[in-house]
Design a protein around this motif. Sequence first.
Motif, PDB file in Angstrom:
ATOM      1  N   TYR A  67      37.213  94.471  52.237  1.00 62.06           N
ATOM      2  CA  TYR A  67      37.172  93.479  53.309  1.00 62.06           C
ATOM      3  C   TYR A  67      37.201  92.112  52.652  1.00 62.06           C
ATOM      4  O   TYR A  67      36.437  91.840  51.729  1.00 62.06           O
ATOM      5  N   ALA A  68      38.114  91.258  53.097  1.00 61.86           N
ATOM      6  CA  ALA A  68      38.182  89.879  52.618  1.00 61.86           C
ATOM      7  C   ALA A  68      38.091  88.955  53.824  1.00 61.86           C
ATOM      8  O   ALA A  68      38.434  89.353  54.941  1.00 61.86           O
ATOM      9  N   ALA A  69      37.603  87.730  53.626  1.00 59.14           N
ATOM     10  CA  ALA A  69      37.358  86.846  54.768  1.00 59.14           C
ATOM     11  C   ALA A  69      37.649  85.396  54.432  1.00 59.14           C
ATOM     12  O   ALA A  69      37.492  84.958  53.285  1.00 59.14           O
ATOM     13  N   TRP A  70      38.085  84.657  55.465  1.00 60.35           N
ATOM     14  CA  TRP A  70      38.368  83.230  55.374  1.00 60.35           C
ATOM     15  C   TRP A  70      37.782  82.510  56.576  1.00 60.35           C
ATOM     16  O   TRP A  70      37.672  83.092  57.664  1.00 60.35           O
ATOM     17  N   VAL A  71      37.406  81.262  56.378  1.00 58.60           N
ATOM     18  CA  VAL A  71      36.980  80.384  57.460  1.00 58.60           C
ATOM     19  C   VAL A  71      38.117  79.394  57.713  1.00 58.60           C
ATOM     20  O   VAL A  71      38.654  78.807  56.776  1.00 58.60           O
ATOM     21  N   LEU A  72      38.477  79.238  58.989  1.00 61.57           N
ATOM     22  CA  LEU A  72      39.532  78.307  59.361  1.00 61.57           C
ATOM     23  C   LEU A  72      38.936  77.104  60.082  1.00 61.57           C
ATOM     24  O   LEU A  72      38.145  77.260  61.008  1.00 61.57           O
ATOM     25  N   VAL A  73      39.334  75.921  59.639  1.00 62.35           N
ATOM     26  CA  VAL A  73      38.858  74.667  60.219  1.00 62.35           C
ATOM     27  C   VAL A  73      40.057  73.934  60.817  1.00 62.35           C
ATOM     28  O   VAL A  73      41.061  73.741  60.127  1.00 62.35           O
ATOM     29  N   PRO A  74      40.009  73.522  62.089  1.00 63.92           N
ATOM     30  CA  PRO A  74      41.146  72.828  62.692  1.00 63.92           C
ATOM     31  C   PRO A  74      41.547  71.586  61.908  1.00 63.92           C
ATOM     32  O   PRO A  74      40.706  70.783  61.514  1.00 63.92           O
ATOM     33  N   GLY A 143      43.700  76.880  51.090  1.00 64.84           N
ATOM     34  CA  GLY A 143      44.882  76.111  51.474  1.00 64.84           C
ATOM     35  C   GLY A 143      44.874  75.822  52.954  1.00 64.84           C
ATOM     36  O   GLY A 143      43.859  75.403  53.512  1.00 64.84           O
ATOM     37  N   ASN A 144      46.012  76.048  53.598  1.00 60.55           N
ATOM     38  CA  ASN A 144      46.043  75.920  55.046  1.00 60.55           C
ATOM     39  C   ASN A 144      47.042  76.887  55.659  1.00 60.55           C
ATOM     40  O   ASN A 144      47.919  77.409  54.963  1.00 60.55           O
ATOM     41  N   LEU A 145      46.877  77.138  56.939  1.00 57.13           N
ATOM     42  CA  LEU A 145      47.731  78.055  57.682  1.00 57.13           C
ATOM     43  C   LEU A 145      48.346  77.336  58.876  1.00 57.13           C
ATOM     44  O   LEU A 145      47.668  76.581  59.568  1.00 57.13           O
ATOM     45  N   THR A 146      49.633  77.568  59.103  1.00 58.92           N
ATOM     46  CA  THR A 146      50.357  76.977  60.215  1.00 58.92           C
ATOM     47  C   THR A 146      50.723  78.064  61.205  1.00 58.92           C
ATOM     48  O   THR A 146      51.330  79.073  60.833  1.00 58.92           O
ATOM     49  N   PHE A 147      50.343  77.873  62.474  1.00 56.71           N
ATOM     50  CA  PHE A 147      50.546  78.883  63.516  1.00 56.71           C
ATOM     51  C   PHE A 147      51.562  78.402  64.539  1.00 56.71           C
ATOM     52  O   PHE A 147      51.493  77.263  65.003  1.00 56.71           O
ATOM     53  N   SER A 148      52.476  79.301  64.921  1.00 59.29           N
ATOM     54  CA  SER A 148      53.428  79.011  65.981  1.00 59.29           C
ATOM     55  C   SER A 148      53.625  80.271  66.816  1.00 59.29           C
ATOM     56  O   SER A 148      53.861  81.353  66.270  1.00 59.29           O
ATOM     57  N   VAL A 241      47.867  73.557  62.746  1.00 56.96           N
ATOM     58  CA  VAL A 241      47.551  73.738  61.330  1.00 56.96           C
ATOM     59  C   VAL A 241      46.036  73.811  61.152  1.00 56.96           C
ATOM     60  O   VAL A 241      45.291  73.014  61.738  1.00 56.96           O
ATOM     61  N   TYR A 242      45.594  74.768  60.323  1.00 57.10           N
ATOM     62  CA  TYR A 242      44.172  74.951  60.038  1.00 57.10           C
ATOM     63  C   TYR A 242      43.950  74.993  58.536  1.00 57.10           C
ATOM     64  O   TYR A 242      44.735  75.590  57.792  1.00 57.10           O
ATOM     65  N   THR A 243      42.874  74.360  58.076  1.00 58.00           N
ATOM     66  CA  THR A 243      42.446  74.493  56.688  1.00 58.00           C
ATOM     67  C   THR A 243      41.821  75.866  56.500  1.00 58.00           C
ATOM     68  O   THR A 243      41.033  76.318  57.332  1.00 58.00           O
ATOM     69  N   SER A 244      42.177  76.544  55.416  1.00 64.94           N
ATOM     70  CA  SER A 244      41.714  77.906  55.149  1.00 64.94           C
ATOM     71  C   SER A 244      40.799  77.920  53.929  1.00 64.94           C
ATOM     72  O   SER A 244      41.189  77.469  52.851  1.00 64.94           O
TER      73      SER A 244
END
Length: 253
Positions: A67-74, A143-148, A241-244
């Motif tokens: 199990y791996a986990a990340w926190v996403l910040v707007p 890094g960051n993640l971009t969602f569409s 976009v969210y900071t990961s």
Amino acid sequence: MKKFLKYIIFMSLASSSYMAFSDNHTPTFYPLEVFGCKYNEGQDLDDFLRVAEEWNRWTENNFSKPYAAWVLVPAYVNSDSTTNDVAWIGVSTSFEDLGTVQDEMASKGQRLQAKFDKVTTCKDHTLWGWEMTRQSPNPSPNGNLTFSACTLKEGVTREDVLAADKKWNEYLDGINSNQGSSRWYPGSGTSSDITFDFLVVGGSSSNAEWGRGADEFVNGGGALVQASIYGDLMTCNTNSVYTSINVKPIPTN
């Protein structure tokens, strides 16, 4: 297993949305759970990450499955795209393994859960099917993640989309892009009001790298290339976009 977990952060998971592809080829999807949370009064990201660090140490002796986990910040969002302060993403190598980890957290992790509950209130818990479409050449844990959000046009097959992915990846290779990407398919717990077929998620290792990609897309012709490849297959909305932040590293065994 380690290869899969190594690349999950560059997503830039099981439901009826799989039927959006009008053929008989069933791909492999991996489970990804998402918690949407708001900070309780007087709490913030530092408090959340402090508990996550303690939780990570606890899982080393209490989780029997990967199990791996990340926190996403707007980062770049608006009130239409999110009502939460922070999100938690957890991923495992099978739906059964994810269920096993969830059982172990419920039976042995009450003390840690109480600490999380003191910091945040998480009313959203959803399951997604994850499919990687491009591995990052040089992955990074943060890094960051971009969602569409994207919807397939009528008559589009999975073969059509995979052929387009191949062309797009060749273009990204040609400009030495470090971007990784994936698709997330809505599953259990997701809103019945969802009208899209999947989320396209791109990953970058830093804001500077994300900006380099944006330069190429906006000023370097990338948008035109993407439209020529995917424009007849799907429609997609403006991205968020969210900071990961990685809070549970990839297992080493």
